[in-house]
Design a protein around this motif. Sequence first.
Motif, PDB file in Angstrom:
ATOM      1  N   GLU A  46       0.823  -1.369  -0.046  1.00 33.93           N
ATOM      2  CA  GLU A  46      -0.034   0.033   0.180  1.00 33.93           C
ATOM      3  C   GLU A  46       0.916   1.250  -0.128  1.00 33.93           C
ATOM      4  N   VAL A  47       1.980   1.093   0.524  1.00 37.03           N
ATOM      5  CA  VAL A  47       3.006   2.396   0.619  1.00 37.03           C
ATOM      6  C   VAL A  47       3.251   2.563  -0.715  1.00 37.03           C
ATOM      7  N   ALA A  48       3.579   1.635  -1.785  1.00 36.86           N
ATOM      8  CA  ALA A  48       3.923   1.760  -2.969  1.00 36.86           C
ATOM      9  C   ALA A  48       2.984   2.486  -3.882  1.00 36.86           C
ATOM     10  N   VAL A  49       1.928   2.000  -3.588  1.00 32.95           N
ATOM     11  CA  VAL A  49       0.530   2.476  -4.363  1.00 32.95           C
ATOM     12  C   VAL A  49       0.417   3.937  -4.104  1.00 32.95           C
ATOM     13  N   ILE A  73      -0.300   5.019 -13.459  1.00 32.75           N
ATOM     14  CA  ILE A  73       0.827   4.174 -13.159  1.00 32.75           C
ATOM     15  C   ILE A  73       0.408   3.262 -11.770  1.00 32.75           C
ATOM     16  N   ALA A  74      -0.304   3.924 -10.761  1.00 33.47           N
ATOM     17  CA  ALA A  74      -0.420   3.433  -9.618  1.00 33.47           C
ATOM     18  C   ALA A  74      -1.524   2.224  -9.885  1.00 33.47           C
ATOM     19  N   ALA A  75      -2.243   2.383 -10.772  1.00 35.04           N
ATOM     20  CA  ALA A  75      -3.562   1.474 -11.106  1.00 35.04           C
ATOM     21  C   ALA A  75      -2.795   0.266 -11.802  1.00 35.04           C
ATOM     22  N   TYR A  89      16.876  -6.334  -1.189  1.00 35.85           N
ATOM     23  CA  TYR A  89      15.579  -6.190  -0.439  1.00 35.85           C
ATOM     24  C   TYR A  89      15.664  -4.654   0.290  1.00 35.85           C
ATOM     25  N   SER A  90      14.506  -4.040  -0.337  1.00 32.31           N
ATOM     26  CA  SER A  90      14.334  -2.552   0.280  1.00 32.31           C
ATOM     27  C   SER A  90      13.164  -2.588   0.600  1.00 32.31           C
ATOM     28  N   ASN A  91      12.785  -1.310   1.277  1.00 29.86           N
ATOM     29  CA  ASN A  91      11.157  -0.915   1.573  1.00 29.86           C
ATOM     30  C   ASN A  91      10.849  -0.452   0.345  1.00 29.86           C
ATOM     31  N   ALA A  92       9.567  -0.390  -0.050  1.00 27.73           N
ATOM     32  CA  ALA A  92       9.055   0.088  -1.149  1.00 27.73           C
ATOM     33  C   ALA A  92       9.108   1.814  -1.059  1.00 27.73           C
TER      34      ALA A  92
END
Lengths: 80, 325
Positions: free
Chosen positions: B123-126, B137-139, B249-252
């Motif tokens: 959800e953070v990435a969205v 792009i989000a969709a 490996y990273s956070n969004a």
Amino acid sequence: MVIKVLGSGCANCQKLEALAAKVVSDLGLDADVVKVTDIGQIMAYGVMSTPALVIDEELKVAGRVPTYDEVVALLQRSAH
Amino acid sequence: MDPFYPLQLLANWITYNVLGLSATSKLGASLDFFLFDVPKVLILLAVVIFFVAVIRSFFPPEKTKKLLSHSRLYGGNIAAALLGIVTPFCSCSAVPLFIGFVESGVPLGVTFSFLVASPMINEVAVILLLGLFGWQIAALYVVSGLLIAITSGIIIGKLGLESWVEDYVYEIRMGEAGKLPEQTWRERLAYALGYVKEIVGKVWPYVVVGIGIGAVMHGYVPNDFLVKYAGPGNPLAVPLAVLIGVPLYSNAAGVVPIVGVLIAKGVSVGTALAFMMAVVGLSLPEAIILRKVLKPKLIALYFGINAVGIVAIGYLFNLVIPLAR
């Protein structure tokens, strides 16, 4: 009173264990804080998200670390 | 009006007036980008996580499990992928969650749709994609994540791989949870605030480093520099991006700013999205945790299907969107 903290040892589980111990000593309760890490035993409480808090074999919180005040309220209710 | 405009003014003022850098210099452009994006992303993050946490407090995994038990192929996979987005799930809960699903009769393929969707559709990435690049792009990101989660779950379900799960999983008997007291609004808000503190406290270094890398590229790498390597002309760009992304490996929150710069410098949208999904959705720590309940060949298959799915999505977007600029 027996307080059980269910969790496989993640950061939040340790936080909840420390919180429970602190509330017990702040309230001067006669209670044991027990850590349950065995997955079979954790599942026996019907819990799918850790950490979880069990007071006298009754599940009270699952999947989050409650606030200090919430733990105080839960323990006071169970102590009577 | 852009609600972040005052931050832009502040960043401009510090860079060009206080420090006296030229607006056309590389250092000036990089610093201005950094000073604007770091507070912007952190504010977005805090606000979004707060609301996400409140929504999530209504979907504990125990409820999700009830909704999915005895569900069937296809319909169950779709429901599981959607629930994967909203059910709170941290990798430390993966094991009890998996056992709980299997034990209560959620089919293995449906469980996998959930397991794929949950980390992949972050959800953070969205929200960051929404804030930085707009809703299209989000969709695209959400829809492709759902597609991968649904298909990979259906494939694993069809293959009948129940014996590739560790045997002890089937021996565990789950107890009745009894009725957990419904959370009050006060508790939900307290939980959400605590969650914001925890997540922002954990990811801010990723954000700063991610935007730092983005800022340097923004100022110093010429536009279209990456077209040669990762533009539409290179057919191998997508699988390469995934191969580079998996071990990272990273956070969004740290990847999204880099993705933005990659696109601006000439990387095709599909390639950049594939890179991001590989970083966010396929992680080594998660594999290590899942090893407790899955036999190695099932983990390998799980990663393999996802990697192939991400590559396919990357190619698809590259075909659909020639160059989104």
